[in-house]
Write a protein that holds these residues in place. Structure first.
Motif, PDB file in Angstrom:
ATOM      1  N   UNK A  21     -12.460  10.695  21.605  1.00  0.00           N
ATOM      2  CA  UNK A  21     -11.853  12.009  21.371  1.00  0.00           C
ATOM      3  C   UNK A  21     -10.721  12.258  22.365  1.00  0.00           C
ATOM      4  N   UNK A  22     -10.828  11.664  23.566  1.00  0.00           N
ATOM      5  CA  UNK A  22      -9.735  11.782  24.534  1.00  0.00           C
ATOM      6  C   UNK A  22      -8.449  11.165  23.997  1.00  0.00           C
ATOM      7  N   UNK A  23      -8.588   9.976  23.373  1.00  0.00           N
ATOM      8  CA  UNK A  23      -7.431   9.320  22.746  1.00  0.00           C
ATOM      9  C   UNK A  23      -6.855  10.204  21.631  1.00  0.00           C
ATOM     10  N   UNK A  24      -7.751  10.770  20.833  1.00  0.00           N
ATOM     11  CA  UNK A  24      -7.301  11.573  19.692  1.00  0.00           C
ATOM     12  C   UNK A  24      -6.544  12.816  20.141  1.00  0.00           C
ATOM     13  N   UNK A  25      -7.007  13.439  21.212  1.00  0.00           N
ATOM     14  CA  UNK A  25      -6.301  14.608  21.746  1.00  0.00           C
ATOM     15  C   UNK A  25      -4.911  14.186  22.228  1.00  0.00           C
ATOM     16  N   UNK A  26      -4.874  13.066  22.947  1.00  0.00           N
ATOM     17  CA  UNK A  26      -3.617  12.591  23.519  1.00  0.00           C
ATOM     18  C   UNK A  26      -2.604  12.247  22.432  1.00  0.00           C
ATOM     19  N   UNK A  27      -3.090  11.675  21.315  1.00  0.00           N
ATOM     20  CA  UNK A  27      -2.206  11.218  20.245  1.00  0.00           C
ATOM     21  C   UNK A  27      -1.994  12.281  19.166  1.00  0.00           C
ATOM     22  N   UNK A  28      -2.622  13.444  19.344  1.00  0.00           N
ATOM     23  CA  UNK A  28      -2.353  14.552  18.430  1.00  0.00           C
ATOM     24  C   UNK A  28      -3.059  14.472  17.089  1.00  0.00           C
ATOM     25  N   UNK A  29      -4.233  13.890  17.046  1.00  0.00           N
ATOM     26  CA  UNK A  29      -4.989  13.809  15.795  1.00  0.00           C
ATOM     27  C   UNK A  29      -5.550  15.176  15.429  1.00  0.00           C
ATOM     28  N   UNK A  30      -5.710  15.386  14.124  1.00  0.00           N
ATOM     29  CA  UNK A  30      -6.380  16.557  13.591  1.00  0.00           C
ATOM     30  C   UNK A  30      -7.638  16.043  12.881  1.00  0.00           C
ATOM     31  N   UNK A  31      -8.788  16.623  13.207  1.00  0.00           N
ATOM     32  CA  UNK A  31     -10.032  16.093  12.658  1.00  0.00           C
ATOM     33  C   UNK A  31     -10.827  17.189  11.957  1.00  0.00           C
ATOM     34  N   UNK A  32     -11.303  16.854  10.773  1.00  0.00           N
ATOM     35  CA  UNK A  32     -12.188  17.724  10.011  1.00  0.00           C
ATOM     36  C   UNK A  32     -13.568  17.094   9.938  1.00  0.00           C
ATOM     37  N   UNK A  33     -14.556  17.941   9.705  1.00  0.00           N
ATOM     38  CA  UNK A  33     -15.856  17.409   9.305  1.00  0.00           C
ATOM     39  C   UNK A  33     -16.152  17.986   7.925  1.00  0.00           C
ATOM     40  N   UNK A  34     -16.702  17.138   7.054  1.00  0.00           N
ATOM     41  CA  UNK A  34     -16.975  17.591   5.696  1.00  0.00           C
ATOM     42  C   UNK A  34     -18.349  17.138   5.247  1.00  0.00           C
ATOM     43  N   UNK A  35     -19.092  18.095   4.684  1.00  0.00           N
ATOM     44  CA  UNK A  35     -20.428  17.767   4.191  1.00  0.00           C
ATOM     45  C   UNK A  35     -20.326  17.022   2.868  1.00  0.00           C
ATOM     46  N   UNK A  36     -21.050  15.913   2.764  1.00  0.00           N
ATOM     47  CA  UNK A  36     -21.014  15.105   1.548  1.00  0.00           C
ATOM     48  C   UNK A  36     -21.795  15.759   0.412  1.00  0.00           C
ATOM     49  N   UNK A  37     -22.675  16.703   0.753  1.00  0.00           N
ATOM     50  CA  UNK A  37     -23.486  17.345  -0.283  1.00  0.00           C
ATOM     51  C   UNK A  37     -22.854  18.647  -0.760  1.00  0.00           C
ATOM     52  N   UNK A  38     -22.562  19.562   0.156  1.00  0.00           N
ATOM     53  CA  UNK A  38     -22.096  20.884  -0.269  1.00  0.00           C
ATOM     54  C   UNK A  38     -20.596  21.066  -0.083  1.00  0.00           C
TER      55      UNK A  38
END
Ligand SMILES: [Zn+2]
Length: 99
Positions: A21-38
């Protein structure tokens, strides 16, 4: 106009440079979480995760239980680098070649 598609970079290749997550913050990633059921969709607060779990924490190949009351599904994590057009599931084998 030729190549308009940086998404041709396989997500597994991106993982090499963006494991934590440190790398992702540094590189400017946007992250979602999505439920596979609902289908419940959350924006993931990377900075909060880095603070709580540590900057080395990885979201790759991770699944967690859905937080919606009564849902028995699992959420997966979907990331988008600044040069990607859409979110892709953070699912990739551990990089083989670590030379
Ligand atoms: Zn759910």
């Amino acid at each position: 106009m030729g190549s308009r598609n940086p998404d041709r970079i396989p997500i597994a290749m991106r993982r090499r440079r963006c494991e934590s997550v440190g790398d992702m913050i540094r590189l400017g990633w946007d992250v979602h979480s999505k439920c596979e059921a609902c289908g419940l969709l959350f924006r993931v607060n990377l900075r909060l995760i880095a603070r709580v779990k540590g900057a080395d924490f990885s979201l790759w190949n991770r699944k967690e239980r859905c937080k919606r009351l009564g849902c028995v599904g699992f959420v997966n994590f979907q990331g988008k680098a600044p040069d990607m057009s859409w979110h892709e599931v953070l699912s990739a084998p551990w990089p083989e070649d670590r030379s």
